[in-house]
Write an enzyme that holds these catalytic residues in place. Structure first.
Site, PDB file in Angstrom:
ATOM      1  CG  ASP A 120       1.250  -3.975   5.422  1.00 41.11           C
ATOM      2  OD1 ASP A 120       0.099  -3.631   5.062  1.00 41.11           O
ATOM      3  OD2 ASP A 120       1.984  -3.249   6.113  1.00 41.11           O
ATOM      4  CD  GLU A 162      -3.104  -1.285   5.406  1.00 44.79           C
ATOM      5  OE1 GLU A 162      -2.681  -0.193   5.841  1.00 44.79           O
ATOM      6  OE2 GLU A 162      -3.175  -2.314   6.102  1.00 44.79           O
ATOM      7  CD  GLU A 163      -1.388   2.509   7.616  1.00 48.72           C
ATOM      8  OE1 GLU A 163      -2.034   2.052   8.580  1.00 48.72           O
ATOM      9  OE2 GLU A 163      -0.185   2.226   7.417  1.00 48.72           O
ATOM     10  CG  HIS A 210       1.213   2.984  12.548  1.00 49.64           C
ATOM     11  ND1 HIS A 210      -0.149   2.789  12.708  1.00 49.64           N
ATOM     12  CD2 HIS A 210       1.510   2.403  11.363  1.00 49.64           C
ATOM     13  CE1 HIS A 210      -0.634   2.134  11.662  1.00 49.64           C
ATOM     14  NE2 HIS A 210       0.360   1.887  10.833  1.00 49.64           N
ATOM     15  CG  ASP A 261       2.782   0.403   7.800  1.00 50.36           C
ATOM     16  OD1 ASP A 261       2.160   0.524   8.855  1.00 50.36           O
ATOM     17  OD2 ASP A 261       2.271  -0.023   6.735  1.00 50.36           O
ATOM     18  CG  HIS A 282      -0.510   0.119   2.543  1.00 52.91           C
ATOM     19  ND1 HIS A 282      -0.296   1.335   3.144  1.00 52.91           N
ATOM     20  CD2 HIS A 282      -0.221  -0.818   3.477  1.00 52.91           C
ATOM     21  CE1 HIS A 282       0.129   1.142   4.386  1.00 52.91           C
ATOM     22  NE2 HIS A 282       0.176  -0.157   4.621  1.00 52.91           N
TER      23      HIS A 282
END
Lengths: 335, 344
Positions: free
Chosen positions: B228, B205-206, B311, B173, B65
């Site tokens: 991922d 995606e998130e 993240h 990510d 993604h």
């Protein structure tokens, strides 16, 4: 003024070499020497009172306390840093500026208790990407220093973002002040280890034994949304800050009034620090030998002691202008 | 080029979920080096097709993604600071004392400040995102002329090489996943394959695997490998995490096609490619969850890169894991042919 170059140097408390070498290279004076603790002292001889002007070279930073078996670095802070805001920040270690990340446990892995509590210092490590202790020690050792990574950037309306505005602003202002001539016997002291207890100023003041001192600093500005005026400490754009009372020193009243008068006469914006938190080298100088009359002029710095401190350039200029006017007129102050 | 070099290029572009135009442009250009056809679909997914020689052989979709976490401007306050809301899942503890870019009428530098330590009371609470402000260094009037509610905000951190092949970057990510797709395409460009290879960089995606759902629906691939990240080990993090540098992680569990996954594991063993194993009892939290049940169903496998500090402003991985993943995917693609491993 050389604040952009100065903030790009990495020099936390006890490791002020880069800044000391930079300044030494650029200034001229009748006497220039480094004392036993590392203060850089520059004397411009004069027949008047003995006046000490002081700004500190050190910034807040970190010191490596251990290289773990798995190649991560444990550290302590040098000076007052709120460790709960350190996670996920980049630091630069040593004179080779080895990059490291203060890692942050992923939010997905945190328990509800962890998510709702500030991060404890014991849970912070610097990750330089080493696989083990042996690999890490090729580049880093116990006792190495580290600083925030941050570039000097002009932004917004006449604002500057950088690390170490506290107190490279003071150093830049002092370097500029040194270009001028004064009646007094001037001692310009670029002090060390202010952030870990006003240590350098203590030694310098003892040795110089001045009559009067002016400290030039970076100070707190919590002029942010939601702060009540009395809690903002200082206002960004409100001009040079003078401290009346802080945790280390209460300004000499006559001196305070004299500076106020000079500001008015020269039409320089002046504001008074609204809280008593924090302390400066004035605390050490005032109480040295048999006492010294001290005052503090400071640049308001938002987010002080972080990697992204912010100042209004006009406040910085105001501190320079006011310091110059004060020092030029100090023989007539009656102090 | 190395997978890490692709990652560096991709990490230098911006694209928050739902506003991926910056990164989309970059990926479109990179895909076109290896794919005869490259197009963008309705939601903004980028699809690149490397055609195979046998139209009846099952196509292989390989995807990562492209979207990253960010914020949206929600208010401009009386003193010109910006209030914001998150897009994607952030830990507010990492947001104090950072630089951001507000994408208003101009690119604007902003600072999310931190309360000075001198002013903290004994029990410092954790701020909520709604407590934080972006300081643009300007008055309300100036801010209002340049910034609007709904403008996107991104975090200013960039690709930083650490020791060895470790790197720190803002959105490994899942730009790491897209880098692996690109590296696999590069390896496969030397081969004439029976199967179509369909490279996809998905969007959103998130915020709920939305791009993957719609991409798989119109592509209808014969099988898919989603790429991922998973958690990497670090001090204090050992459970549900994998060491960086010991290879990508392959997941077993109901979300993933058992035989296809076993085939990939066999190939890794055969060729001496480092691979770690993860078990997931249900939703893997990745695009694989949507792709598997898309349309008539798609046999799906999942490869993840062990990632520290997921993240956060600086995520860290070992780029050798990216290389291994790309190698493994290409090996799988080359032997896929009629797709025996996709049966039950």
């Amino acid at each position: 003024m050389l604040v952009k170059e100065l903030v790009s140097l990495n020099a936390p408390s006890g490791f002020e070499d880069e800044v000391r070498d930079f300044i030494k290279d650029k200034i001229t004076a009748d006497e220039i020497y480094t004392d036993s603790i590392g203060n850089l002292i520059c004397r411009k001889k004069g027949n008047g009172k003995k006046v000490m002007v002081c700004a500190h070279m050190d910034e807040v930073g970190f010191i490596i306390t251990q290289v773990t078996d798995v190649g991560f670095l444990r550290f302590e802070t040098l000076g007052g840093i709120d460790t709960s805001v350190l996670s996920s920040k980049k630091v630069l270690i040593g004179k080779d500026r080895i990059p490291g990340i203060i890692g942050a446990k992923a939010i997905h892995l945190q328990s509800a208790d962890e998510a709702n509590a500030p991060i404890k210092k014991k849970d912070l490590y610097i990750d330089i990407g080493a696989k083990n202790k042996e690999e890490a020690e090729k580049l880093v050792s116990m006792g190495d220093y580290a600083t925030f990574d941050g570039e000097y950037t002009a932004f917004g309306e006449n604002m500057i973002k950088a690390k170490a505005l506290d107190d490279r602003t003071g150093c830049a202002i002092m370097m500029e002040l040194m270009k001028d001539e004064y009646e007094s016997d001037m001692y310009f002291v670029f002090s060390v280890q202010e952030e870990v207890g006003l240590r350098g100023a203590n030694v310098a003041a003892h040795n110089i034994n001045p009559d009067i001192a002016l400290v030039i600093e970076g100070t707190t500005c919590s002029d942010v949304h939601g702060s009540k005026p009395h809690n903002t400490v200082t206002t960004s754009g409100g001009g040079a800050v003078m401290t009346a009372v802080d945790m280390a020193a209460i300004s000499d009243k006559k001196y305070f009034d004299f500076i106020t008068k000079i500001a008015v006469e020269n039409n320089i914006k002046l504001q008074i620090k609204r809280t008593t938190a924090g302390g400066t080298d004035a605390g050490a100088i005032q109480r040295s030998n048999s006492g010294v009359k001290t005052a503090v002029l400071a640049v308001p710095c938002k987010y002080i002691h972080s990697g992204v401190s912010v100042m209004n350039y006009s406040d910085f200029e105001a501190v320079y202008e006011l310091s110059k006017a004060v020092l030029k007129n100090i023989e007539r102050s009656g102090l | 080029m190395k997978a890490s070099e692709y990652l560096k290029i991709l990490d230098g572009e911006f694209g928050v979920s739902g506003n991926e135009s910056g990164i989309r442009k970059c990926i479109t250009k990179l895909f076109s080096d290896f794919c005869e056809e490259v197009y963008t679909d309705t939601l903004g997914n980028v699809i690149g097709i490397k055609k195979g020689t046998n139209p009846s052989a099952p196509s292989l979709m390989i995807e990562g993604h492209m979207d990253e976490l960010g914020f949206m401007v929600s208010d401009i306050t009386d003193n010109g600071s910006i209030r914001f809301v998150p897009i994607g899942g952030f830990d507010p503890k990492i947001l104090q004392g950072i630089e951001v870019t507000v994408w208003g009428k101009e690119k604007l530098l902003g600072v999310i400040g931190a309360t000075p330590p001198h002013l903290l009371s004994g029990n410092s609470k954790v701020p909520k995102i709604s407590d934080l402000c972006i300081d643009l260094g300007m008055s309300k009037e100036k801010a209002e002329s340049l910034v609007s509610i709904g403008d996107i905000v991104t975090i200013n951190t960039f690709f930083t090489p650490l020791m060895g092949d470790m790197v720190a970057a803002r959105c490994i990510d899942d730009r790491g996943g897209v880098a692996i797709v690109l590296k696999a395409l590069e390896i496969l460009s030397a081969f004439e394959l029976e199967n179509d290879i369909i490279a996809v960089a998905t969007v959103q995606e998130e915020v709920g695997l939305r791009g993957a759902k719609t991409a798989a629906a119109h592509i209808k691939p014969g099988c898919a490998i989603a790429i991922d990240v998973c958690h990497g080990t670090s001090p204090g993090v050992s459970e549900d995490a994998f060491p960086c540098g010991k290879g990508p992680v392959i997941t077993v569990g109901p979300n993933l096609h058992r035989k296809m996954t076993q085939k990939i594991i066999e190939l890794a063993k055969r060729d001496g490619i480092d691979l770690q194993l993860e078990v997931c009892r249900g939703d893997t939290g990745t695009d694989a969850w949507e792709i598997q049940v898309s349309g008539a169903g798609v046999p799906t496998a999942l490869l993840s890169v062990p990632l520290r500090y997921m993240h956060s402003n600086y995520e860290v991985c070992d780029t050798n894991d990216l290389e291994s993943a790309a190698k493994l995917i290409s090996t799988f693609a080359v032997q896929l042919k009629e797709g025996e491993c996709l049966c039950w």
